[in-house]
Design a protein around this motif. Structure first.
Motif, mmCIF file in Angstrom:
data_model
loop_
_atom_site.group_PDB
_atom_site.id
_atom_site.type_symbol
_atom_site.label_atom_id
_atom_site.label_comp_id
_atom_site.label_asym_id
_atom_site.label_seq_id
_atom_site.Cartn_x
_atom_site.Cartn_y
_atom_site.Cartn_z
ATOM 1 N N PHE A 149 34.720 157.143 36.655
ATOM 2 C CA PHE A 149 34.791 156.559 38.173
ATOM 3 C C PHE A 149 36.139 156.475 38.636
ATOM 4 O O PHE A 149 36.968 155.694 38.055
ATOM 5 C CB PHE A 149 33.850 155.249 38.184
ATOM 6 C CG PHE A 149 32.429 155.360 38.148
ATOM 7 C CD1 PHE A 149 31.707 155.491 39.164
ATOM 8 C CD2 PHE A 149 32.009 155.711 36.817
ATOM 9 C CE1 PHE A 149 30.068 155.454 38.864
ATOM 10 C CE2 PHE A 149 30.322 155.904 36.521
ATOM 11 C CZ PHE A 149 29.608 155.889 37.918
ATOM 12 N N VAL A 150 36.438 157.132 39.574
ATOM 13 C CA VAL A 150 37.924 157.214 40.217
ATOM 14 C C VAL A 150 38.099 156.436 41.196
ATOM 15 O O VAL A 150 37.609 156.730 42.437
ATOM 16 C CB VAL A 150 38.246 158.624 40.760
ATOM 17 C CG1 VAL A 150 39.610 158.849 41.179
ATOM 18 C CG2 VAL A 150 37.893 159.776 39.195
ATOM 19 N N GLY A 151 38.660 155.340 41.260
ATOM 20 C CA GLY A 151 38.655 154.485 42.455
ATOM 21 C C GLY A 151 40.012 154.748 43.179
ATOM 22 O O GLY A 151 41.013 154.906 42.649
ATOM 23 N N CYS A 152 39.779 154.903 44.448
ATOM 24 C CA CYS A 152 40.735 155.344 45.357
ATOM 25 C C CYS A 152 41.331 154.078 46.248
ATOM 26 O O CYS A 152 40.840 153.410 46.890
ATOM 27 C CB CYS A 152 40.085 156.111 46.834
ATOM 28 S SG CYS A 152 39.124 157.744 46.011
ATOM 29 N N SER A 153 42.632 154.043 45.553
ATOM 30 C CA SER A 153 43.296 152.738 45.928
ATOM 31 C C SER A 153 43.548 152.629 47.544
ATOM 32 O O SER A 153 44.016 153.707 47.890
ATOM 33 C CB SER A 153 44.458 152.622 44.983
ATOM 34 O OG SER A 153 44.322 152.135 43.632
ATOM 35 N N ILE A 154 43.499 151.455 48.208
ATOM 36 C CA ILE A 154 43.864 151.381 49.419
ATOM 37 C C ILE A 154 44.673 150.171 49.713
ATOM 38 O O ILE A 154 44.312 149.024 49.275
ATOM 39 C CB ILE A 154 42.483 151.423 50.181
ATOM 40 C CG1 ILE A 154 41.679 152.784 50.280
ATOM 41 C CG2 ILE A 154 42.635 151.169 51.807
ATOM 42 C CD1 ILE A 154 40.172 152.400 50.633
ATOM 43 N N LEU A 155 45.675 150.449 50.250
ATOM 44 C CA LEU A 155 46.654 149.041 51.043
ATOM 45 C C LEU A 155 47.243 149.195 52.199
ATOM 46 O O LEU A 155 47.071 150.500 52.505
ATOM 47 C CB LEU A 155 47.835 149.155 49.714
ATOM 48 C CG LEU A 155 47.534 149.033 48.021
ATOM 49 C CD1 LEU A 155 47.886 150.317 47.536
ATOM 50 C CD2 LEU A 155 48.290 148.190 47.401
ATOM 51 N N GLU A 156 47.940 148.462 52.494
ATOM 52 C CA GLU A 156 48.496 148.550 53.935
ATOM 53 C C GLU A 156 50.065 149.041 53.921
ATOM 54 O O GLU A 156 50.274 149.529 54.865
ATOM 55 C CB GLU A 156 48.509 147.054 54.822
ATOM 56 C CG GLU A 156 47.020 146.472 54.930
ATOM 57 C CD GLU A 156 45.974 147.290 55.598
ATOM 58 O OE1 GLU A 156 46.426 148.076 56.546
ATOM 59 O OE2 GLU A 156 44.815 147.352 55.534
ATOM 60 N N PHE A 157 50.466 148.670 52.776
ATOM 61 C CA PHE A 157 51.974 149.069 52.688
ATOM 62 C C PHE A 157 52.099 150.305 51.934
ATOM 63 O O PHE A 157 51.370 150.968 51.183
ATOM 64 C CB PHE A 157 52.838 147.910 51.829
ATOM 65 C CG PHE A 157 52.284 147.645 50.521
ATOM 66 C CD1 PHE A 157 52.658 148.358 49.463
ATOM 67 C CD2 PHE A 157 51.369 146.460 50.448
ATOM 68 C CE1 PHE A 157 52.233 147.846 48.194
ATOM 69 C CE2 PHE A 157 50.798 146.136 49.224
ATOM 70 C CZ PHE A 157 51.219 146.936 48.100
ATOM 71 N N PRO A 158 53.308 151.039 52.030
ATOM 72 C CA PRO A 158 53.694 152.264 51.683
ATOM 73 C C PRO A 158 53.877 152.116 50.057
ATOM 74 O O PRO A 158 54.445 151.212 49.560
ATOM 75 C CB PRO A 158 54.976 152.974 52.447
ATOM 76 C CG PRO A 158 55.556 151.592 52.896
ATOM 77 C CD PRO A 158 54.487 150.762 53.165
ATOM 78 N N THR A 159 53.477 153.441 49.525
ATOM 79 C CA THR A 159 53.860 153.359 48.034
ATOM 80 C C THR A 159 54.169 155.147 47.712
ATOM 81 O O THR A 159 54.247 155.812 48.842
ATOM 82 C CB THR A 159 52.752 153.102 47.124
ATOM 83 O OG1 THR A 159 51.541 154.150 47.263
ATOM 84 C CG2 THR A 159 52.152 151.843 47.333
ATOM 85 N N VAL A 160 54.355 155.432 46.694
ATOM 86 C CA VAL A 160 54.821 156.675 46.335
ATOM 87 C C VAL A 160 53.495 157.809 46.718
ATOM 88 O O VAL A 160 53.719 158.916 46.855
ATOM 89 C CB VAL A 160 55.081 157.163 44.822
ATOM 90 C CG1 VAL A 160 56.569 156.347 45.000
ATOM 91 C CG2 VAL A 160 54.132 156.846 44.023
ATOM 92 N N TYR A 161 52.398 157.207 47.000
ATOM 93 C CA TYR A 161 51.258 157.847 47.060
ATOM 94 C C TYR A 161 50.766 157.872 48.584
ATOM 95 O O TYR A 161 50.464 159.142 49.223
ATOM 96 C CB TYR A 161 49.910 157.452 46.434
ATOM 97 C CG TYR A 161 48.694 158.063 46.510
ATOM 98 C CD1 TYR A 161 48.617 159.311 45.896
ATOM 99 C CD2 TYR A 161 47.615 157.618 47.296
ATOM 100 C CE1 TYR A 161 47.492 159.949 46.288
ATOM 101 C CE2 TYR A 161 46.275 158.066 47.399
ATOM 102 C CZ TYR A 161 46.178 159.456 46.898
ATOM 103 O OH TYR A 161 45.032 160.241 47.102
ATOM 104 N N GLY A 162 50.739 156.584 49.252
ATOM 105 C CA GLY A 162 50.546 156.851 50.697
ATOM 106 C C GLY A 162 51.202 155.739 51.673
ATOM 107 O O GLY A 162 52.199 155.222 51.209
#
Length: 439
Positions: A149-162
């Motif tokens: 099960f692949v959890g799509c991480s969601i945050l408000e701040f920037p990372t290398v991914y989003g």
């Protein structure tokens, strides 16, 4: 029965079915065809059965594969680099900076494969993950043959991914498209935590989950700092805020849930929320003891997870099952809290129920997929054998897991990984260690 051809016939000294607490079948065999359990044979039926492959496990327990309800697989590459620190210090000053320098598609793929090798060798057949670069996690699950099960991480701040919440959601949903129809791969929505996700984002997650029929996986009430921070910022505890937003439902897998009032326990029971209990991580980060006995008594579905290897530091669901039973006892001063059979149910069927796959896995039952593990109890450390259920929880170690099957496919045979190259896993882990130290 002699005229029925099976792909595999797995005979064992004991079978823990998990269909009923305490149920143990002695000297029975599980018949598998096309990756599914099609019969459970009594001792007198075994010799006459027709099977392409016979696996005889005369001193073993055969039981459902363990379902790891909360993990961050790729973080295995960060194992041991920032130990003995409080959660927010650990995250803000060590883990997040390291991730900012190193996390990539290759990091996630290599780290996930390393984690899956470790998990197979400790009896895990399903992982409910949460991280970045989701296509890499999906590819790793397919390469290893693990139910993922692949959890799509969601945050408000920037990372290398989003860059922001909308970017995380868009990227995760796009990567999900690559795996639609893959039996072993399921994508979930994983807003990180109430302290990293805004109200509007939670509303978007709820709507999207309903539209796409997806689960939601989120860290909630892990520490008292989180609870107090929510009171300061929102004038309410995190769970109350999430309830007002409409997040509480049977879709939600709430990881940790350590600090709960009786009213909050009743609230999660009312809404059918499942909880991923992470006993070792909670102890190591000094987060506290989750009220598991009260949750179970209220009818809440509680499964077990390892969390990531950066905060555990083992992805060992057998050990986690033992810790789940013991921590409940010391937390309540009640030796009857979470008996061994209940602990096994939590790490198998309860976790499968949380993921919506209890019709496929979680018990040894005719009609279910053959996600099975064998544990050898012949060692000095597990002799004599009065009660195999007790031994699995309180005495056996992951080094005694001898065989693992996912969908009837052997991914571990006589302690040897069959879908992964152990030497390659260790070589890539060493390569990443050198890279991380160099920066």
């Amino acid at each position: 029965m002699q005229n029925t051809a099976f792909d595999q016939l797995i005979s064992a000294r004991w079978i823990i079915t998990v269909e009923q607490d305490g149920q143990v079948l002695e000297n029975h065999a599980v018949a598998v065809r096309n990756g599914r359990i099609v019969a459970i044979l009594r001792p007198e039926e075994i010799a006459a059965a027709n099977a392409a492959e016979r696996i005889d496990l005369p001193q073993h327990v055969l039981m459902p594969g363990l379902v790891n309800l909360h993990g961050h697989s790729a973080m295995t590459l960060l194992r041991g680099m920032a130990d003995d620190k409080a959660l927010m210090d650990w995250l803000q000053n060590h883990i997040w900076p390291a991730e900012g320098k190193h996390v990539s598609d290759a990091f996630v793929f290599d780290g996930a494969l390393l984690a899956m090798g470790e998990m197979f060798r400790s009896g895990t057949t399903t992982i409910n993950d949460m991280y970045f670069f989701h296509a890499a996690m999906g590819r790793a699950g397919l390469a290893a043959g693990m139910r993922t099960f692949v959890g799509c991480s969601i945050l408000e701040f920037p990372t290398v991914y989003g860059q922001n919440a909308d970017d995380y959601i868009a990227k995760g949903m796009a990567e999900r498209q690559q795996f639609l129809g893959e039996e072993l791969i399921t994508f979930t929505l994983a807003p990180h935590a109430p302290y990293t996700v805004a109200d509007d984002t939670f509303r978007k997650v709820i709507t999207l989950a309903e539209q796409e029929d997806m689960l939601i996986h989120c860290h909630i009430h892990e520490t008292m700092d989180e609870v107090n921070g929510s009171i300061d910022q929102y004038q309410q505890r995190p769970l109350a805020r999430l309830a007002n937003l409409g997040l509480l439902s049977p879709r939600l897998i709430a990881a940790h849930m350590v600090h709960l009032s009786d009213e909050e326990i009743a609230l999660v029971a009312k809404h059918g929320v499942s909880i991923a209990h992470n006993p070792t991580s909670n102890m190591k980060l000094a987060s506290g003891i989750a009220p598991v006995q009260k949750l179970l008594a209220a009818g809440v579905n509680v499964g077990i997870g390892t969390d990531g290897a950066a905060s555990n530091n083992k992805l060992d669901m057998l050990s986690e099952t033992r810790m789940g039973a013991l921590l409940a006892k010391v937390g309540t001063l009640d030796p009857t809290a979470v008996p061994a059979a209940t602990a096994i149910r939590m790490s198998t069927l309860h976790s499968a129920q949380a993921l919506g796959i209890a019709d496929k896995v979680g018990t040894v039952s005719v009609g279910k997929q053959a996600d099975l593990i064998a544990v050898d109890l012949s060692a000095v450390e597990t002799s004599p054998q009065f009660d195999p259920i007790s031994h699995i929880v309180y005495a056996a170690g992951r080094e005694q897991v001898s065989h693992v099957w996912v969908n009837g496919r052997a991914v571990l045979r006589e302690r040897q990984l069959t879908t992964l190259d152990e030497a390659e896993l260790k070589a890539k882990a060493e390569d990443w260690r050198v890279r991380i130290l160099a920066k």
